[in-house]
Enzyme design. Structure first.
Site, mmCIF file in Angstrom:
data_model
loop_
_atom_site.group_PDB
_atom_site.id
_atom_site.type_symbol
_atom_site.label_atom_id
_atom_site.label_comp_id
_atom_site.label_asym_id
_atom_site.label_seq_id
_atom_site.Cartn_x
_atom_site.Cartn_y
_atom_site.Cartn_z
ATOM 1 C CG HIS A 184 45.984 27.239 45.369
ATOM 2 N ND1 HIS A 184 45.666 26.152 44.597
ATOM 3 C CD2 HIS A 184 44.821 27.906 45.598
ATOM 4 C CE1 HIS A 184 44.365 26.163 44.365
ATOM 5 N NE2 HIS A 184 43.835 27.205 44.964
ATOM 6 C CG ASN A 205 41.341 27.297 42.560
ATOM 7 O OD1 ASN A 205 41.779 26.203 42.886
ATOM 8 N ND2 ASN A 205 40.987 28.212 43.447
ATOM 9 C CB CYS A 229 43.049 25.417 47.603
ATOM 10 S SG CYS A 229 41.454 25.795 46.868
HETATM 11 C C1 LIG Z 1 36.298 36.432 42.358
HETATM 12 C C2 LIG Z 1 37.187 37.582 41.892
HETATM 13 C C3 LIG Z 1 37.839 37.233 40.572
HETATM 14 C C4 LIG Z 1 36.311 38.815 41.688
HETATM 15 O O1 LIG Z 1 37.130 39.891 41.252
HETATM 16 P P1 LIG Z 1 36.931 41.326 41.859
HETATM 17 O O2 LIG Z 1 37.861 42.237 41.142
HETATM 18 O O3 LIG Z 1 37.061 41.220 43.338
HETATM 19 O O4 LIG Z 1 35.477 41.656 41.407
HETATM 20 P P2 LIG Z 1 34.252 42.086 42.320
HETATM 21 O O5 LIG Z 1 33.847 40.970 43.202
HETATM 22 O O6 LIG Z 1 34.620 43.395 42.952
HETATM 23 O O7 LIG Z 1 33.179 42.323 41.235
HETATM 24 C C5 LIG Z 1 33.239 43.438 40.395
HETATM 25 C C6 LIG Z 1 32.047 43.367 39.482
HETATM 26 O O8 LIG Z 1 32.253 42.318 38.547
HETATM 27 C C7 LIG Z 1 31.119 41.483 38.536
HETATM 28 N N1 LIG Z 1 31.518 40.125 38.225
HETATM 29 C C8 LIG Z 1 31.821 39.109 39.061
HETATM 30 N N2 LIG Z 1 32.122 38.010 38.357
HETATM 31 C C9 LIG Z 1 32.015 38.341 37.056
HETATM 32 C C10 LIG Z 1 32.203 37.628 35.869
HETATM 33 N N3 LIG Z 1 32.563 36.356 35.839
HETATM 34 N N4 LIG Z 1 32.019 38.298 34.701
HETATM 35 C C11 LIG Z 1 31.660 39.581 34.672
HETATM 36 N N5 LIG Z 1 31.457 40.309 35.775
HETATM 37 C C12 LIG Z 1 31.635 39.696 36.960
HETATM 38 C C13 LIG Z 1 30.533 41.589 39.917
HETATM 39 O O9 LIG Z 1 29.178 41.220 39.913
HETATM 40 C C14 LIG Z 1 30.737 43.064 40.196
HETATM 41 O O10 LIG Z 1 29.721 43.770 39.562
HETATM 42 P P3 LIG Z 1 29.021 45.004 40.306
HETATM 43 O O11 LIG Z 1 30.112 45.973 40.539
HETATM 44 O O12 LIG Z 1 27.999 45.427 39.314
HETATM 45 O O13 LIG Z 1 28.467 44.424 41.557
HETATM 46 C C15 LIG Z 1 38.271 37.899 42.946
HETATM 47 O O14 LIG Z 1 37.683 38.469 44.074
HETATM 48 C C16 LIG Z 1 39.042 36.692 43.367
HETATM 49 O O15 LIG Z 1 39.733 36.061 42.575
HETATM 50 N N6 LIG Z 1 38.999 36.327 44.667
HETATM 51 C C17 LIG Z 1 39.684 35.165 45.165
HETATM 52 C C18 LIG Z 1 38.931 33.930 44.793
HETATM 53 C C19 LIG Z 1 39.736 32.689 44.969
HETATM 54 O O16 LIG Z 1 40.847 32.629 44.548
HETATM 55 N N7 LIG Z 1 39.133 31.694 45.605
HETATM 56 C C20 LIG Z 1 39.734 30.431 45.812
HETATM 57 C C21 LIG Z 1 40.833 30.540 46.785
HETATM 58 S S1 LIG Z 1 41.500 29.011 47.134
#
Ligand SMILES: CC(C)(COP(=O)(O)OP(=O)(O)OC[C@H]1O[C@@H](n2cnc3c(N)ncnc32)[C@H](O)[C@@H]1OP(=O)(O)O)[C@@H](O)C(=O)NCCC(=O)NCCS
Length: 328
Positions: free
Chosen positions: A253, A283, A114
């Site tokens: 970003h 994204n 990215c």
């Molecule tokens: C991916 C992201 C949104 C997840 O959010 P989070 O608050 O960290 O959520 P978690 O990973 O702790 O997941 C919490 C719960 O939601 C669930 N979950 C994940 N994606 C889900 C979705 N799309 N819908 C519903 N539930 C979801 C998980 O399975 C987890 O369930 P569990 O507690 O039963 O295991 C977040 O970590 C993020 O944005 N990270 C950066 C990613 C990014 O920007 N990448 C590119 C960078 S260039």
């Protein structure tokens, strides 16, 4: 000849097809509420089957050339930033050259996740600064819908398709004031595609195991993103001598609204100075920054001599930032 180097033109392209959170509810176990609350994203664009990365890059590049008032044959170099090239080789930059008929341009792609667009911007700057080239076309273009696992709710809600492009050249006023690049390859497995390269070429097993799709450790990437935005803003302002208050727009970003909120809250920077469009597009990896730049410029909000700070981070892990004074 002026010694200032900056943006002469900017353009973008977004596919027409819109995929909403409600559409995703029908595909995986998720909800509009969850996606909006955890990411800030409502919609993303999806390229039609017959559209590839170079097609979108071509459309964005045509717009950038028009704004720069340059003909394709006046471009000396094309740098493509993408993790979703049309094919492993030739480069997408060569395919864009073919479509544009930019016959005098050298061409290559670079892979910096990215952060790709910032890496391309810095390369363009240095090629011009060295005297080797005058006009460089750079693009960030991604068809992420082709490498997203549409059965994985952890990742499929985050990404979208699109392209942005800039023409970089000598400018009379403003230009690129400061830039930095960085990487930490020890964290490469936080965000990657395991198979399809020389390490694990495509086999029936790699396809069955869904190894050709994006794998991500969301929590770790989130932590990294917040801290690197903070670090880059501090470093760029310190080393360029430009105070935080003097920056008119911060353009990070577009990965997740919570990343943006946390980072800028820590920095005490008001959110109305931050350019955000991720609610509409998600994204788009290397395309996110140039698309957002095109939108904010074309909206008429950016005035001559405004200072814009671009902040990229992503797979690699990589990061990069640039401080630009708008000169056109
Ligand atoms: C991916 C992201 C949104 C997840 O959010 P989070 O608050 O960290 O959520 P978690 O990973 O702790 O997941 C919490 C719960 O939601 C669930 N979950 C994940 N994606 C889900 C979705 N799309 N819908 C519903 N539930 C979801 C998980 O399975 C987890 O369930 P569990 O507690 O039963 O295991 C977040 O970590 C993020 O944005 N990270 C950066 C990613 C990014 O920007 N990448 C590119 C960078 S260039």
């Amino acid at each position: 000849m002026t010694d200032k180097i900056g943006i002469l033109g900017v353009g973008s392209f977004l596919p027409d097809k819109v995929l909403s959170n409600f559409d995703l509810e029908l595909m995986v176990d998720t909800s509009d509420e969850w996606i909006k609350e955890r990411t800030g994203i409502s919609f993303r664009r999806i390229a039609e089957k017959n559209i590839a990365t170079s097609d979108m890059a071509y459309e964005a590049s045509k717009e950038a050339l028009k704004m720069a008032n340059l003909k394709p044959e006046e471009i000396d170099l094309i740098i493509g930033a993408t993790v979703t090239p049309d094919m492993l080789f030739p480069s997408s930059a060569c395919l864009v050259q073919q479509k544009l008929k930019a016959k005098n341009a050298a061409c290559f792609d670079l892979s910096a996740g990215c952060t790709g667009f910032i890496y391309a911007l810095v390369c363009a700057y240095e090629f011009i600064k060295s005297g080797m080239y005058n006009n460089v076309l750079i693009f960030g273009s991604e068809t992420l819908s082709r490498i997203v696992d549409w059965e994985d709710r952890n990742t499929c809600v985050l990404f979208g398709d699109g392209a942005g492009a800039c023409v970089i050249g000598r400018v009379n006023e403003g230009g690129i004031i400061y830039k930095l690049l960085g990487a930490d390859g020890t964290k490469s497995e936080l965000l990657y595609i395991p198979a399809g390269g020389s390490k694990e070429p495509a086999t029936i097993d790699t396809i069955r195991d869904r190894k050709h799709y994006i794998k991500m450790n969301g929590k770790e990437v989130f932590r990294f993103a917040v801290s690197i935005i903070e670090e880059m803003v501090k470093r760029i302002t310190k080393e360029s001598g430009c105070q935080v208050e003097e920056v008119d727009y911060f353009l990070p970003h577009q990965a997740n609204m919570r990343i943006i909120d946390s980072a800028f809250r820590k920095l005490n920077i008001p959110i109305d100075k931050v350019v955000v469009n991720l609610d509409k597009y998600g994204n788009m990896s290397a395309a996110s920054i140039p698309v957002a730049l095109d939108e904010v410029v074309k909206s008429g909000k950016v005035k001559k001599n405004d200072k814009i700070m671009l902040l990229g981070f992503g797979a690699g892990l990589t990061w990069g930032g640039a401080l630009i004074e708008w000169g056109i």
